[in-house]
Structures are given as structure tokens and as C-alpha cells.
Scaffold this motif. Sequence first.
Motif, PDB file in Angstrom:
ATOM      1  N   CYS A   1      -8.735  -7.634   2.568  1.00  0.00           N
ATOM      2  CA  CYS A   1      -8.450  -6.216   2.786  1.00  0.00           C
ATOM      3  C   CYS A   1      -9.253  -5.344   1.814  1.00  0.00           C
ATOM      4  O   CYS A   1      -9.165  -5.512   0.594  1.00  0.00           O
TER       5      CYS A   1
ATOM      6  N   CYS B   1      -8.829  -2.179   1.230  1.00  0.00           N
ATOM      7  CA  CYS B   1      -7.967  -1.234   0.508  1.00  0.00           C
ATOM      8  C   CYS B   1      -7.258  -1.930  -0.653  1.00  0.00           C
ATOM      9  O   CYS B   1      -7.051  -1.338  -1.703  1.00  0.00           O
TER      10      CYS B   1
ATOM     11  N   CYS C   1      -8.686   2.046   9.105  1.00  0.00           N
ATOM     12  CA  CYS C   1      -7.377   1.425   8.881  1.00  0.00           C
ATOM     13  C   CYS C   1      -6.478   2.491   8.265  1.00  0.00           C
ATOM     14  O   CYS C   1      -6.982   3.513   7.786  1.00  0.00           O
ATOM     15  N   HIS C   2      -5.170   2.245   8.245  1.00  0.00           N
ATOM     16  CA  HIS C   2      -4.246   3.309   7.822  1.00  0.00           C
ATOM     17  C   HIS C   2      -4.415   3.715   6.355  1.00  0.00           C
ATOM     18  O   HIS C   2      -4.061   4.821   5.981  1.00  0.00           O
ATOM     19  N   ALA C   3      -4.947   2.796   5.529  1.00  0.00           N
ATOM     20  CA  ALA C   3      -5.047   3.121   4.094  1.00  0.00           C
ATOM     21  C   ALA C   3      -6.472   3.473   3.677  1.00  0.00           C
ATOM     22  O   ALA C   3      -6.751   3.621   2.485  1.00  0.00           O
TER      23      ALA C   3
ATOM     24  N   TYR D   1       0.868  -1.173   0.000  1.00  0.00           N
ATOM     25  CA  TYR D   1       0.000   0.000   0.000  1.00  0.00           C
ATOM     26  C   TYR D   1       0.909   1.229   0.000  1.00  0.00           C
ATOM     27  O   TYR D   1       2.078   1.148   0.313  1.00  0.00           O
TER      28      TYR D   1
END
Length: 378
Positions: free
Chosen positions: A320, A322, A265-267, A193
Motif C-alpha cells: 500500500c 499510503c 484510492c481513498h487515502a 488509515y
Amino acid sequence: MNAPQKIPEAIPAPVGILAELTHRCPLACPYCSNPVELDTREGELDTETWKRVFSESAAAGVLHAHLSGGEPASRRDLTEIVKHCHAVGLYTNLITSGVGINEARMHELADAGLDHVQLSIQDAEAESADRIGGYKGGFARKMDVAKWVNEVGIPLTVNAVIHRANIARAGRMVEFAYELGARRVEIAHTQYYAWAYLNRQALMPSRAQTEKAVAEVEALRKVYAGKIVIDHVVPDYYAKYPKACMGGWAKRTLNVTPHGKALPCHAAETIPGLEFWNVRDHSISDIWFNAPAFNAFRGEDWMVEPCRSCPRKSQDHGGCRCQAMALTGDARNADPICHLSPFHDKVAAIAATFEEVDANVPVGDYVYRTLKAPAPAA
Ligand code: SF4
Ligand code: FES
């Protein structure tokens, strides 16, 4: 705003908060999981707002505060933040590159109640480590930090992200973490990512390199049983099933960016159309239960086939979101890592381009992480 709120039964309380205190960092790792467009210093939340966020988190049921970045030690108020987290009953985990922490500061952090340190290493060899991190002398600084962490008696985890430039030493890094006095080591193959996606060409190892490294690390479990715990995040692109990313969307943890945006989430910001709330305007409880982005992929109603009728759906939650977005253009799709995904061929094709990567060919130039976002590839 701080009063505990009634928790709806259907949604479990969050267990952890990952607080990106700042995106500033002296290192420039080309696989950084921060977004390619980093938050600037000017808009960072101030100390009082972070304190409120941690008080609200504790009241909402959060147990663990992961103090991350960028490099969290780039913030002058780090000790004050740790002290506050400790006071409201949160277990504090400092996720650090080590650069920016000297011996006196480590003692201050310990006195403030810091519970755990996760120290990143870029490689087990200085020259390579400094090249990967884009910071000369970084490796030596980390060695000192590990020593001070041990001296103050805080448990240490060493984290190593694995990619083509260091995969030959994946096993050595377990050994090295043990030598540094860590109780736990995370050997995490790069997840593609953000910056890692941008640098995929230079980072992705071949299948043969990957298989060798995975086998090597797995074999060390026996050797190091009872000495150091090995957490092994195996590579995605060569897998059959996806990982249960984040343990499920908005199921266990939340992220807060330096500018206060709350993310599942971070993305998550790579998924278009999601509405994110900011901790400046909403309490943590309100965000957790009501923010549209958090409810977008909760449960299983949003799933499409093949996940919708798959017996594994409550196990991996379709993988996921992302990654599904990045590789299929629709975040509701099964993570295409899954061999059942109609888009799996795309992953197999990407993996195939790295099949013949020669371990002896030097790694290409990286796009190093920097505050000034690089122009999108043509
Ligand atoms: Fe997981 Fe969906 Fe693949 Fe089933 S089809 S294994 S739920 S990603
Ligand atoms: Fe966003 Fe996996 S990184 S759901």
C-alpha cells in the motif's frame, strides 16, 4: 465528453468506481476510512454532475458503481442516481449503514434498479454496536433494513470491521450475518488509515486476540460452506507480506470524493505532491489515463529496493502506497508491513506495544468521526 475514448493497450479500463456521494453520515465510527478532513455539504457535486460521471464511467468500461459515503442515503437524490446508473448499464452496489433508509425508500431503490446492498454492522450486540457507531438505536434500524432488503429480493452483504471492542465476536458476526439473510459477509480487520490511524490506540487488538479471531473465522468457512460466502480481510500489522492494495494503484478502480476529486484510492490525498484532477474539469476517461496522480505509481518503474528486484512485485505491487507514506515518509518504499522492508521494525515495534493488551480492559475513548476535524495530536 461522453463519447467513448480509445483505451491505450498498456492501461486496462477501470472496472469499478467508488462514488462517495456525500461525507454526511448519522454514524460516527472511529475507524471510518473517509479522510479526517471531511467534505462539507456545500461543495458536494449536484445530481446532474454525478449522472454525467456515471455515464462517462460506463463509456470508459466501468462495470460496477459502488455508491458510498459517508452515508449515501443522506442524499435526497439517491434513487435518481441509482436509476441513472441502471439506465447506463452499471451494476449498482449501495454501501450503507442502513440509517436513513425506511421501507418505502428501499422499495423505491429496488424499483430504480439497485442490484446489491452492503450493510455495515458495528457489532453483533446492540449496546456495543451503538457505542462503536456513536448512534443510539442504530443497531435496531439495521435489523429492519436487512429485513427489507431481503423482502425486495436484493442480494445482501454484511460488512463488519473488526477491532478491539468487537474482536471477541468476530465469529459470531459471521453467524449473525447469516441470520440476517446475507449471502456474503466481509469480516475486515481494521486498516489503520485516516480515522482508524487517529484511534489506533483504542482500536488495535493484541496479537493473541487477533490470532484467535482469525482462526475462529477461518474455521467457520467449513461450517457455512454453501450457506454464506466469507470474505476475510486479515490484519496488516501482524502479517508477513503486504496486501495488494486496491489490486494495484490505478489498475482496477477509482474513487470520486463528494466534492468531485478523483483519487486512485481513498487515502491517496495523504501522499504529498500528487496532483488530483476534478470530475468538474475532466472526463472520467481523461482522468483515468492522464491524471498525474493516477500515473504516479502505475506499473513498476517507480519502485525502489527491495521491491524493484523482488519476485513478488507483480503480485502485491509493493503493498500500500499510503501505508508506506504514513509509516516511512516515502510512498515509493515497500509497504513496511513486508518483513523485507528496511522499515519493518517500525511496524513490529507498533505491534509489540499492543502485544499485551488485556481483553478485559475497557476500550479507551474514541475520537468519533465528525465534520469538524480534530486538532492534530501534539
Ligand atoms: Fe512485496 Fe516489495 Fe515486500 Fe517484495 S519487497 S514482498 S514486492 S512489498
Ligand atoms: Fe492508498 Fe493503499 S490506501 S494505496
